[in-house]
Design an enzyme around this catalytic site. Sequence first.
Site, short mmCIF file in Angstrom:
data_model
loop_
_atom_site.label_atom_id
_atom_site.label_comp_id
_atom_site.label_asym_id
_atom_site.label_seq_id
_atom_site.Cartn_x
_atom_site.Cartn_y
_atom_site.Cartn_z
N LYS A 2 73.48 37.46 51.10
CA LYS A 2 73.51 36.30 50.20
C LYS A 2 72.85 36.64 48.86
O LYS A 2 73.38 36.36 47.79
CB LYS A 2 72.78 35.13 50.86
CG LYS A 2 72.49 33.97 49.95
CD LYS A 2 73.75 33.19 49.61
CE LYS A 2 73.48 32.15 48.56
NZ LYS A 2 74.58 31.23 48.36
N CYS A 14 71.55 28.73 41.76
CA CYS A 14 71.75 29.88 42.66
C CYS A 14 71.55 31.19 41.92
O CYS A 14 70.61 31.93 42.20
CB CYS A 14 73.17 29.86 43.21
SG CYS A 14 73.58 28.29 43.96
N1 SAJ Z 1 78.47 32.65 33.87
C1 SAJ Z 1 78.58 33.43 32.73
N2 SAJ Z 1 79.58 34.34 32.65
C2 SAJ Z 1 80.48 34.52 33.64
C3 SAJ Z 1 80.37 33.73 34.82
C4 SAJ Z 1 79.35 32.80 34.90
O1 SAJ Z 1 77.79 33.31 31.79
O2 SAJ Z 1 81.35 35.35 33.49
C5 SAJ Z 1 77.40 31.67 34.00
C6 SAJ Z 1 77.90 30.25 34.18
O3 SAJ Z 1 78.19 29.63 32.94
C7 SAJ Z 1 76.71 29.61 34.87
C8 SAJ Z 1 76.17 30.75 35.76
O4 SAJ Z 1 76.69 31.94 35.18
O5 SAJ Z 1 75.71 29.23 33.96
C9 SAJ Z 1 76.53 30.68 37.22
O6 SAJ Z 1 77.86 30.27 37.42
P1 SAJ Z 1 78.80 30.80 38.60
O7 SAJ Z 1 80.11 30.15 38.48
O8 SAJ Z 1 78.79 32.28 38.59
O9 SAJ Z 1 78.06 30.40 39.95
P2 SAJ Z 1 77.49 29.04 40.64
O10 SAJ Z 1 76.02 29.06 40.48
O11 SAJ Z 1 78.22 27.83 40.20
O12 SAJ Z 1 77.89 29.23 42.18
C10 SAJ Z 1 77.60 30.46 42.78
C11 SAJ Z 1 78.84 30.92 43.48
N3 SAJ Z 1 78.77 32.37 43.52
C12 SAJ Z 1 79.67 33.16 42.93
O13 SAJ Z 1 80.61 32.76 42.30
C13 SAJ Z 1 79.43 34.63 43.11
C14 SAJ Z 1 78.98 30.35 44.88
O14 SAJ Z 1 79.98 31.03 45.62
C15 SAJ Z 1 77.66 30.43 45.63
O15 SAJ Z 1 77.77 29.82 46.89
C16 SAJ Z 1 76.62 29.69 44.85
O16 SAJ Z 1 76.47 30.37 43.60
C17 SAJ Z 1 75.35 29.71 45.66
O17 SAJ Z 1 75.02 28.71 46.33
O18 SAJ Z 1 74.68 30.74 45.70
#
Ligand code: SAJ
Length: 425
Positions: free
Chosen positions: A206, A260
Amino acid sequence: MKFQKLCVLGLGYIGLPTASTFATHGLDVVGVDVNQKIIETLQSGGLHIHEPGLGDLVRDAIQSGSLRVATQPELADAFIIAVPTPFYADDKRADMRAVISAAEAITPYLQKGNLVVLESTSPPRTTVDLVAPILEKSGLKAGVDFHLVYSPERVLPGQILRELIENARVVGGITPACAQAGYDLYSAFVQGEIIKTNATTAEMVKLMENTYRDVNIAIANEFSRLADRFGVDVWEAISLANLHPRVEILRPGPGVGGHCISVDPWFFVEAAPDLTPFIRTAREVNDSQPEFVVGLVERSLGSLAGKKIAALGLAYKPDVDDLRESPAVEVVHLLQKAGASVKAFEPFAPNAILDGVNTVPNLEDALSEADAAILLVAHSEFKTLEVENVAASMLGRVAVDTVNGWDAVAWQDAGFRLIRLGVSF
Ligand code: SAJ
């Protein structure tokens, strides 16, 4: 193993969907939360969190009698702990108080043959070193008298109900028999593959997933700074680099938020500071990205003292209403610290009240008489804004795009100077 009665501790973003899904898949479920207000809300047919489809699912489960909610656990065949594990702001240590009290709450009800699952994201070895000793105060031995498992959730906010069922699930037992018991429990509804392993591996899996994402966003953010210095458009450069069949660079932005990805890597750093200089640095790069963004605004407007700025978006990512750990909010704070007067509009939470942030209920209010507009979240409705309408409301003609959400030509045609993150000017 066959399970009839399940007790889920923690009725938040993970616990409540999990409890209701088990309840609609044949189990008799008691959902437990220490917050009396949450219990009352659920009992009266309400919902304290926002997740598509969850309201109906919870109501169905409660009405059919298969889900009850309470402030205390009960005797059951299996227990799931799904409580928050935030970190302490000052030293980034994991705050395990909720896990500890949930385990303590289960102990008096623990019986021979039971299964206990920890789902909360936790530092490596938590299941073995922290949770097992608490449960063993019951006089029963973990892995001998009762089964103990770590199984992380991996659902994406906004898609929780579907992903809970369809995603692959890792089930880590402190013994192979424990892993098998966890497998049997989640088989009630999981359609994705269920993979058995040991508890510490499951904990690490995780944390590795979210750390991987964090460091990959950090490198994208660093590329945005380099492109700015060297006269390159980072968005173009990334799309060209991604033509390479084994390269997939993520998107730069104003920073990394949510509960997360901006939190979990610290659990590794805390557990092994001597082994994690790289993970720590990535976290620091992402945490300093709001400052870089404010530097961009300063370069385009000069001194920010007295400047009126419209901040578009406060959520931590596009098309969600969640403002927790949001870098957009941090950018607003820093702009204000530099003397700007900021009006912020968040379409998914137009009435949000945030400490020290002047939120306004609609876009026109935010733009009215602004010197500059800054796009902080790539919400769909911001990407399709009519530039002419924006121009009519604003005083100034400066726009700053931190997420590559706006078309440079359209803004320039409307007389704006559009500054884009990762594009030198
Ligand atoms: N972000 C960027 N650039 C990117 C992708 C994301 O700056 O290319 C930023 C987003 O704007 C945001 C942050 O990163 O601020 C996190 O966003 P995210 O979409 O990567 O993740 P979360 O926090 O919404 O959800 C994640 C998910 N993990 C992944 O996509 C790898 C989800 O599957 C997990 O279950 C969740 O975290 C968790 O509970 O850990």
